[in-house]
Enzyme design. Structure first.
Site, mmCIF file in Angstrom:
data_model
loop_
_atom_site.group_PDB
_atom_site.id
_atom_site.type_symbol
_atom_site.label_atom_id
_atom_site.label_comp_id
_atom_site.label_asym_id
_atom_site.label_seq_id
_atom_site.Cartn_x
_atom_site.Cartn_y
_atom_site.Cartn_z
ATOM 1 N N TYR A 140 0.813 -1.213 0.000
ATOM 2 C CA TYR A 140 0.000 0.000 0.000
ATOM 3 C C TYR A 140 0.853 1.273 0.000
ATOM 4 O O TYR A 140 0.310 2.372 0.052
ATOM 5 C CB TYR A 140 -0.920 0.023 1.225
ATOM 6 N N LYS A 177 5.145 -14.272 5.024
ATOM 7 C CA LYS A 177 5.565 -15.171 3.945
ATOM 8 C C LYS A 177 7.075 -15.021 3.820
ATOM 9 O O LYS A 177 7.606 -14.731 2.735
ATOM 10 C CB LYS A 177 4.878 -14.785 2.621
ATOM 11 N N ASP A 204 -0.582 -18.429 4.420
ATOM 12 C CA ASP A 204 -1.466 -19.454 3.851
ATOM 13 C C ASP A 204 -1.864 -20.478 4.907
ATOM 14 O O ASP A 204 -2.997 -20.977 4.940
ATOM 15 C CB ASP A 204 -0.837 -20.122 2.622
ATOM 16 N N ASP A 262 -5.510 -6.625 5.299
ATOM 17 C CA ASP A 262 -6.730 -6.284 4.576
ATOM 18 C C ASP A 262 -7.524 -7.557 4.276
ATOM 19 O O ASP A 262 -8.734 -7.640 4.514
ATOM 20 C CB ASP A 262 -6.340 -5.569 3.274
ATOM 21 N N ASP A 290 -11.432 -9.307 6.128
ATOM 22 C CA ASP A 290 -12.662 -9.800 5.496
ATOM 23 C C ASP A 290 -12.890 -11.280 5.800
ATOM 24 O O ASP A 290 -14.019 -11.711 6.010
ATOM 25 C CB ASP A 290 -12.620 -9.565 3.975
HETATM 26 P P1 ATP Z 1 -14.443 -1.731 -0.842
HETATM 27 O O1 ATP Z 1 -13.734 -2.178 -2.069
HETATM 28 O O2 ATP Z 1 -14.877 -0.296 -0.866
HETATM 29 O O3 ATP Z 1 -13.788 -2.153 0.437
HETATM 30 P P2 ATP Z 1 -16.008 -4.062 -1.064
HETATM 31 O O4 ATP Z 1 -15.882 -4.431 -2.499
HETATM 32 O O5 ATP Z 1 -15.231 -4.801 -0.049
HETATM 33 O O6 ATP Z 1 -15.833 -2.482 -0.869
HETATM 34 P P3 ATP Z 1 -18.366 -3.667 0.338
HETATM 35 O O7 ATP Z 1 -18.848 -2.342 -0.087
HETATM 36 O O8 ATP Z 1 -17.716 -3.737 1.649
HETATM 37 O O9 ATP Z 1 -17.487 -4.247 -0.798
HETATM 38 O O10 ATP Z 1 -19.562 -4.685 0.308
HETATM 39 C C1 ATP Z 1 -19.404 -6.077 0.012
HETATM 40 C C2 ATP Z 1 -20.774 -6.726 0.108
HETATM 41 O O11 ATP Z 1 -21.210 -6.726 1.464
HETATM 42 C C3 ATP Z 1 -21.827 -6.014 -0.709
HETATM 43 O O12 ATP Z 1 -22.592 -6.963 -1.405
HETATM 44 C C4 ATP Z 1 -22.669 -5.286 0.309
HETATM 45 O O13 ATP Z 1 -24.006 -5.274 -0.054
HETATM 46 C C5 ATP Z 1 -22.471 -6.058 1.606
HETATM 47 N N1 ATP Z 1 -22.355 -5.131 2.732
HETATM 48 C C6 ATP Z 1 -21.259 -4.442 3.117
HETATM 49 N N2 ATP Z 1 -21.512 -3.673 4.168
HETATM 50 C C7 ATP Z 1 -22.812 -3.858 4.485
HETATM 51 C C8 ATP Z 1 -23.680 -3.320 5.488
HETATM 52 N N3 ATP Z 1 -23.260 -2.418 6.406
HETATM 53 N N4 ATP Z 1 -24.974 -3.733 5.502
HETATM 54 C C9 ATP Z 1 -25.402 -4.627 4.610
HETATM 55 N N5 ATP Z 1 -24.645 -5.166 3.639
HETATM 56 C C10 ATP Z 1 -23.351 -4.791 3.568
#
Ligand code: ATP
Length: 335
Positions: A124, A171, A204, A228, A232
């Site tokens: 980053y 890694k 991994d 990051d 998730d």
């Molecule tokens: P970014 O690239 O900006 O981090 P992302 O690609 O990780 O975004 P998000 O915007 O975090 O994607 O959302 C991923 C999925 O999770 C989407 O389908 C969204 O609808 C769902 N989602 C994320 N946050 C929420 C929330 N607070 N409430 C309901 N659904 C959510």
């Protein structure tokens, strides 16, 4: 006590979840004056850039900001607003607690871990170059200083919060110099905390083990990109992005924000889950010493999730943001 903090509602679902959180904070009888500003795509017409100096000045002045998700305008040559903010304010530590919630069924129980992510360098650092047509490189930067700071943050957090173990992701077998340096420095810092267990695991291998048994992890310490991704993965273990809060901590300022992005697919529909940003606000309250109110919010969220009657779509329910907000307010324990 009167507080003055900066507020960035963000874009996408940002303004909706931010409004919900402000309503709940008001119901806690907290006196917070919000200096509202914003960054990202929504302010391009006014400022011509996504992260103007006035935003940074506001956060520097107030020291604390609550921030909704922000989209960086694509294709205009701007680097990520989120990355820019963390760098400009030297918010070197990303702190993301991930725990199982009562009543939210997932294949895993008893998840209670903290993702600690180095926030300023790694891939980053933004050091990308096209070296020849069709060939691009990205430099992964790891420094002794940043590695030491994030390691100390992780071990101090373990000590202060009664956590027992720090698992260090790496890694180093492949990127010997960068990840190797990170591991060496963390090992040196760990020696100052003999009462906290430390273990070093290939990234991994962590992905494999966390899917098998997340309860074996306590604090996971990672460089920027791994952090990051791990954020998730960990959110997925406990019910999704709508639930997981976060904080970006520096020596002078702290910015509290959910792990999720601006979710454009559901923006403007009144159905976003505000819990992730609300729990980020609870982290903010904990950080400034408003521990009782932080606890009240956590308890109210648990009560509503456990009852299971009012849930937004991401948790399998049909409730609107407004209905969930009201349910949380109704569940707030007395002061
Ligand atoms: P970014 O690239 O900006 O981090 P992302 O690609 O990780 O975004 P998000 O915007 O975090 O994607 O959302 C991923 C999925 O999770 C989407 O389908 C969204 O609808 C769902 N989602 C994320 N946050 C929420 C929330 N607070 N409430 C309901 N659904 C959510």
């Amino acid at each position: 006590m009167h507080y003055r903090f900066t507020l960035l509602p963000g874009d996408g679902i940002g303004p909706e979840v931010t409004a919900a959180v402000l309503e709940i904070l008001k119901a806690c009888d907290l006196h917070i004056d919000w200096e509202e500003t914003n960054a990202g795509a929504s302010i391009m017409d006014t400022y011509g850039e996504p992260l103007p100096q006035v935003v940074l000045d506001s956060i520097k002045r107030n020291r604390i900001a609550l921030k909704g998700p922000i989209t960086t305008p694509v294709g205009k040559g701007f680097t990520s607003v989120n990355v820019g903010l963390r760098k400009a304010l030297d918010l070197y530590a990303s702190h993301r607690p991930v725990r199982s919630f009562p009543g939210v069924k997932t294949p895993w129980e008893n998840v209670d871990l903290v993702v600690v992510r180095e926030n300023t360098e790694g891939l980053y650092a933004g050091l990308e170059h096209t070296v020849a047509p069709g060939v691009a490189t990205a430099l992964m930067m790891i420094s002794r200083k940043a590695s030491e700071e994030i390691a100390r943050f992780a071990f101090e957090h373990a000590r202060n919060e009664g956590r027992r173990k720090v698992t260090v992701a790496h890694k180093a077998g492949v990127t010997r110099l960068t990840n190797g340096l990170f591991c060496d420095v963390v090992r040196e810092v760990a020696a100052d905390y003999p009462f906290v267990e430390s273990e070093f695991m290939e990234m991994d291998n962590i992905c494999l083990e966390i899917g098998r048994d997340p309860s074996r992890f306590d604090i996971i310490l990672l460089e920027n990109l791994f952090g990051d991704i791990m954020s998730d993965i960990a959110a997925g273990l406990v019910g999704g992005l709508g639930l997981v809060p976060g904080a970006n901590i520096g020596y002078k300022c702290a910015v509290f924000e959910a792990v999720h992005g601006s979710a454009p697919d559901i923006a403007g529909q009144g159905k976003a889950n505000p819990i992730a940003l609300l729990l980020s606000a609870a982290m903010m309250l904990h950080y400034i010493g408003e521990r009782r109110n932080a606890q009240r919010i956590n308890t109210a969220v648990d009560t509503v999730l456990e009852a299971g009657r009012v849930r937004t779509g991401d948790l399998g329910g049909t409730a609107s943001t407004a209905e969930l907000t009201q349910a949380i307010i109704d569940a707030l324990p007395r002061r």
